[in-house]
Design an enzyme around this catalytic site. Structure first.
Site, PDB file in Angstrom:
ATOM      1  N   LYS A 126       0.877  -1.186   0.000  1.00 16.49           N
ATOM      2  CA  LYS A 126       0.000   0.000   0.000  1.00 16.49           C
ATOM      3  C   LYS A 126       0.900   1.216   0.000  1.00 16.49           C
ATOM      4  O   LYS A 126       2.041   1.150   0.444  1.00 16.49           O
ATOM      5  CB  LYS A 126      -0.878   0.024   1.252  1.00 16.49           C
ATOM      6  CG  LYS A 126      -2.106   0.877   1.113  1.00 16.49           C
ATOM      7  CD  LYS A 126      -3.212   0.115   0.415  1.00 16.49           C
ATOM      8  CE  LYS A 126      -4.431   0.945   0.136  1.00 16.49           C
ATOM      9  NZ  LYS A 126      -5.548   0.078  -0.293  1.00 16.49           N
ATOM     10  N   ASP A 166      -7.048   4.073  -4.513  1.00 15.98           N
ATOM     11  CA  ASP A 166      -7.732   3.895  -3.219  1.00 15.98           C
ATOM     12  C   ASP A 166      -8.376   5.255  -2.948  1.00 15.98           C
ATOM     13  O   ASP A 166      -8.637   6.006  -3.905  1.00 15.98           O
ATOM     14  CB  ASP A 166      -6.724   3.476  -2.129  1.00 15.98           C
ATOM     15  CG  ASP A 166      -7.413   2.996  -0.843  1.00 15.98           C
ATOM     16  OD1 ASP A 166      -7.884   1.853  -0.824  1.00 15.98           O
ATOM     17  OD2 ASP A 166      -7.503   3.766   0.138  1.00 15.98           O
TER      18      ASP A 166
HETATM   19  P1  NDP Z   1     -13.094   7.438  -2.881  1.00 16.82           P
HETATM   20  O1  NDP Z   1     -12.035   8.448  -2.652  1.00 16.82           O
HETATM   21  O2  NDP Z   1     -13.629   7.239  -4.242  1.00 16.82           O
HETATM   22  O3  NDP Z   1     -14.332   7.701  -1.915  1.00 16.82           O
HETATM   23  C1  NDP Z   1     -14.178   7.752  -0.546  1.00 16.82           C
HETATM   24  C2  NDP Z   1     -15.506   8.083   0.089  1.00 16.82           C
HETATM   25  O4  NDP Z   1     -15.416   7.898   1.491  1.00 16.82           O
HETATM   26  C3  NDP Z   1     -15.921   9.515  -0.131  1.00 16.82           C
HETATM   27  O5  NDP Z   1     -17.312   9.603  -0.130  1.00 16.82           O
HETATM   28  C4  NDP Z   1     -15.322  10.204   1.095  1.00 16.82           C
HETATM   29  O6  NDP Z   1     -15.963  11.411   1.443  1.00 16.82           O
HETATM   30  C5  NDP Z   1     -15.565   9.159   2.159  1.00 16.82           C
HETATM   31  N1  NDP Z   1     -14.546   9.299   3.199  1.00 16.82           N
HETATM   32  C6  NDP Z   1     -13.201   9.195   3.043  1.00 16.82           C
HETATM   33  N2  NDP Z   1     -12.563   9.408   4.200  1.00 16.82           N
HETATM   34  C7  NDP Z   1     -13.536   9.660   5.091  1.00 16.82           C
HETATM   35  C8  NDP Z   1     -13.514   9.941   6.469  1.00 16.82           C
HETATM   36  N3  NDP Z   1     -12.363  10.042   7.154  1.00 16.82           N
HETATM   37  N4  NDP Z   1     -14.710  10.133   7.090  1.00 16.82           N
HETATM   38  C9  NDP Z   1     -15.889  10.043   6.387  1.00 16.82           C
HETATM   39  N5  NDP Z   1     -15.951   9.776   5.085  1.00 16.82           N
HETATM   40  C10 NDP Z   1     -14.800   9.576   4.447  1.00 16.82           C
HETATM   41  O7  NDP Z   1     -12.478   6.060  -2.308  1.00 16.82           O
HETATM   42  P2  NDP Z   1     -12.958   4.574  -2.569  1.00 16.82           P
HETATM   43  O8  NDP Z   1     -14.405   4.513  -2.799  1.00 16.82           O
HETATM   44  O9  NDP Z   1     -12.037   3.982  -3.559  1.00 16.82           O
HETATM   45  O10 NDP Z   1     -12.601   3.890  -1.172  1.00 16.82           O
HETATM   46  C11 NDP Z   1     -13.548   3.721  -0.122  1.00 16.82           C
HETATM   47  C12 NDP Z   1     -13.084   2.607   0.801  1.00 16.82           C
HETATM   48  O11 NDP Z   1     -12.969   1.385   0.056  1.00 16.82           O
HETATM   49  C13 NDP Z   1     -11.716   2.796   1.458  1.00 16.82           C
HETATM   50  O12 NDP Z   1     -11.727   2.193   2.731  1.00 16.82           O
HETATM   51  C14 NDP Z   1     -10.778   1.999   0.545  1.00 16.82           C
HETATM   52  O13 NDP Z   1      -9.597   1.608   1.213  1.00 16.82           O
HETATM   53  C15 NDP Z   1     -11.678   0.825   0.226  1.00 16.82           C
HETATM   54  N6  NDP Z   1     -11.338   0.042  -0.960  1.00 16.82           N
HETATM   55  C16 NDP Z   1     -11.222   0.625  -2.186  1.00 16.82           C
HETATM   56  C17 NDP Z   1     -10.925  -0.144  -3.298  1.00 16.82           C
HETATM   57  C18 NDP Z   1     -10.867   0.440  -4.666  1.00 16.82           C
HETATM   58  O14 NDP Z   1     -10.698  -0.337  -5.607  1.00 16.82           O
HETATM   59  N7  NDP Z   1     -11.017   1.737  -4.845  1.00 16.82           N
HETATM   60  C19 NDP Z   1     -10.692  -1.584  -3.176  1.00 16.82           C
HETATM   61  C20 NDP Z   1     -10.918  -2.126  -1.850  1.00 16.82           C
HETATM   62  C21 NDP Z   1     -11.211  -1.314  -0.798  1.00 16.82           C
HETATM   63  P3  NDP Z   1     -15.265  12.813   1.080  1.00 16.82           P
HETATM   64  O15 NDP Z   1     -15.467  13.002  -0.368  1.00 16.82           O
HETATM   65  O16 NDP Z   1     -15.976  13.808   1.927  1.00 16.82           O
HETATM   66  O17 NDP Z   1     -13.819  12.674   1.454  1.00 16.82           O
HETATM   67  O1  2IT Z   2      -7.746  -1.875  -0.883  1.00 14.87           O
HETATM   68  C1  2IT Z   2      -7.666  -2.348  -2.037  1.00 14.87           C
HETATM   69  O2  2IT Z   2      -7.775  -3.565  -2.254  1.00 14.87           O
HETATM   70  C2  2IT Z   2      -7.482  -1.412  -3.148  1.00 14.87           C
HETATM   71  N1  2IT Z   2      -7.474  -0.215  -2.931  1.00 14.87           N
HETATM   72  C3  2IT Z   2      -7.273  -1.931  -4.544  1.00 14.87           C
HETATM   73  C4  2IT Z   2      -5.845  -2.368  -4.749  1.00 14.87           C
HETATM   74  C5  2IT Z   2      -5.482  -2.736  -6.163  1.00 14.87           C
HETATM   75  O3  2IT Z   2      -4.280  -3.001  -6.363  1.00 14.87           O
HETATM   76  O4  2IT Z   2      -6.331  -2.789  -7.040  1.00 14.87           O
END
Ligand code: NDP
Ligand code: 2IT
Length: 446
Positions: A126, A166
């Site tokens: 990461k 992420d």
């Molecule tokens: P994005 O940046 O696209 O979206 C994040 C969302 O979560 C936004 O709505 C954001 O709100 C909100 N958010 C972030 N930080 C906070 C916080 N501290 N308190 C409240 N709301 C918060 O990210 P993703 O959708 O990609 O990621 C969301 C989650 O999924 C994370 O935990 C990430 O690690 C996990 N994840 C993502 C993957 C991927 O492929 N993208 C894969 C596996 C897991 P705001 O806009 O106000 O910041």
């Molecule tokens: O938390 C996760 O699994 C991710 N943000 C995606 C990682 C990746 O290499 O696609």
């Protein structure tokens, strides 16, 4: 309190002071694994658990860039290369002001088990920065990404370490990072995943995490003779994972009534249908606005500064960030009749919240299993890049569904405590561990 877990955790806490999220992630895994390791002494003798909790390599670097006013800005960049026993380092990059070493170490640690569960050959990593993309112009984001990659490029490669997105890192950022890598190396390779479809990306990668979390929930429910059809669903977040979670729940006949961002949450009892979702995607991915605007646009309730868990639901998909469901939230969810929690986010439930779910024996799918669809399709993107041949949407989606089905089955194999009850935490932790541990033993004391 388990003495053996305490004995294992004491040196980890001492060596990694004030990294509370890292301690939390390691402890949860240790609680599942220590009893298993006691029954399988080969892992104990090879000190696998101790080794797995120590990153193979950590890179920390300065990221200077110039903002639109001409000021020099300085951020910190990180890459945690946690484990390469079963494949090159793989995992996302997070750009968010809260990013620090402990958070990235917890995410890299989780990634090792998650990637192993996918059955694809990927190690765990990461990275990211305390850079805050909010309020920055496209040009500022581009200059930051270029500076970030100007250091990171010497540490990564398509057979070494393959970052992805992420929080705060989506298609736009991956594009700028890829462009700079290509320029520095003079090579067009699959060094990042989540690329645009015209330049080496995979269909379904943007959708994969959300779709996967829904497939996982459906698998858990199906095993109990149930499904998401006609279920009332609470989703948190409104970014990449949340958006495609909503889309797939709609396809499965469920009704999503909440979404949130870091400012607050909306409650729409009529459900967030495909048309409203399209509007949200424009709001979040193009205008980069706040979820509050949804309430004004569609005339529903908005709760400033509140998470959505007080809303009555049958199923919950935390899809924002770590520790967003605490004990109180978990108790309210269960009291309101929530029967299934599928974690799109990484470690969204506190240890106390997890205990509530396990004690109440609801269907609880932990992130490292439930959100593995994202990295799984990243793995499929790497395959397509190696073959220099893209697959169709249907092909990738079918493979994603099969991978999630297999992860669910692995959790059942290692986590079934009775005919009717599966402890998915235990199942995911042990199921993810075995392959990495056996590979580490085979490769000697490295
Ligand atoms: P994005 O940046 O696209 O979206 C994040 C969302 O979560 C936004 O709505 C954001 O709100 C909100 N958010 C972030 N930080 C906070 C916080 N501290 N308190 C409240 N709301 C918060 O990210 P993703 O959708 O990609 O990621 C969301 C989650 O999924 C994370 O935990 C990430 O690690 C996990 N994840 C993502 C993957 C991927 O492929 N993208 C894969 C596996 C897991 P705001 O806009 O106000 O910041
Ligand atoms: O938390 C996760 O699994 C991710 N943000 C995606 C990682 C990746 O290499 O696609």
């Amino acid at each position: 309190m388990d003495i053996k877990v305490e004995q294992f955790m004491a040196p980890i806490r001492a060596k990694n002071p004030s990294e509370s999220e890292f301690h939390q992630a390691v402890r949860e895994v240790a609680e599942s694994l220590i009893p298993f390791i006691e029954e399988h002494p080969k892992y104990k003798h090879a000190k696998i658990l101790e080794r797995i909790a120590e990153p193979e390599r950590i890179i920390i670097f300065r990221v200077p860039w110039i903002n639109d006013r001409g000021d020099i800005m300085i951020n910190r960049g990180f890459r945690i290369e946690m484990n390469s026993a079963i494949g090159p380092y793989k995992g996302g990059l997070r750009f968010h002001p809260t990013v620090n070493l402990g958070i990235l170490k917890f995410l890299a640690f989780e990634q090792v088990f998650k990637n192993s569960l996918t059955t694809l050959p990927m190690g765990g990593a990461k990275g990211g920065s305390d850079f805050d993309p909010k309020g920055k112009s496209d040009n500022e984001v581009m200059r930051f990404c270029q500076s970030f990659m100007t250091e990171l490029f010497r540490h990564i490669g398509p057979n070494t370490d393959i970052p992805a997105g992420d929080i705060g890192v989506g298609g736009r950022e991956i594009g700028y990072l890829f462009g700079q890598y290509k320029r520095l190396r003079n090579e067009f390779t699959g060094v990042l995943t989540g690329k645009g479809i015209q330049w080496g990306g995979s269909l379904i990668r943007p959708e994969a995490t959300g779709y996967g979390a829904v497939y996982f929930a459906e698998e858990m429910l199906n095993r109990n003779g149930n499904s998401l059809k006609n279920k009332i669903v609470a989703v948190s977040g409104s970014g990449n994972v949340a958006q495609f979670t909503v889309q797939k729940i709609n396809e499965f006949g469920g009704k999503v009534v909440t979404l949130s961002d870091s400012n607050g949450s909306i409650y729409d009892p009529n459900g967030i249908d495909e048309e409203k979702l399209e509007w949200i995607m424009e709001l979040k991915n193009i205008r980069r606005g706040r979820i509050r605007e949804y309430a004004d646009k569609f005339g529903c309730e908005y709760f400033e500064g509140k998470r959505p868990w007080h809303i009555k639901c049958d199923a919950a998909f935390p899809s924002a960030t770590e520790n967003e469901i605490d004990k109180n939230d978990a108790e309210i969810l269960v009291r309101n009749g929530c029967k299934v929690v599928s974690e799109g986010a990484n470690m969204p439930s506190t240890p106390e919240a997890i205990n509530v779910f396990l004690r109440q024996k609801i269907l609880y799918g932990p992130g490292k299993a439930a959100n593995a669809g994202g990295v799984a399709v990243s793995g499929l993107e790497m395959t397509q890049n190696s073959m220099r041949l893209p697959w169709s949407r249907e092909e990738v989606d079918k493979r994603l569904y099969t991978i999630i089905k297999n992860i669910h089955q692995t959790c059942v194999n290692f986590g079934a405590e009775s005919e009717s009850y599966v402890n998915y935490v235990k199942g995911a932790n042990i199921g993810g561990f075995v392959k990495v541990a056996d590979a580490m033993i085979a490769q000697g004391a490295v």
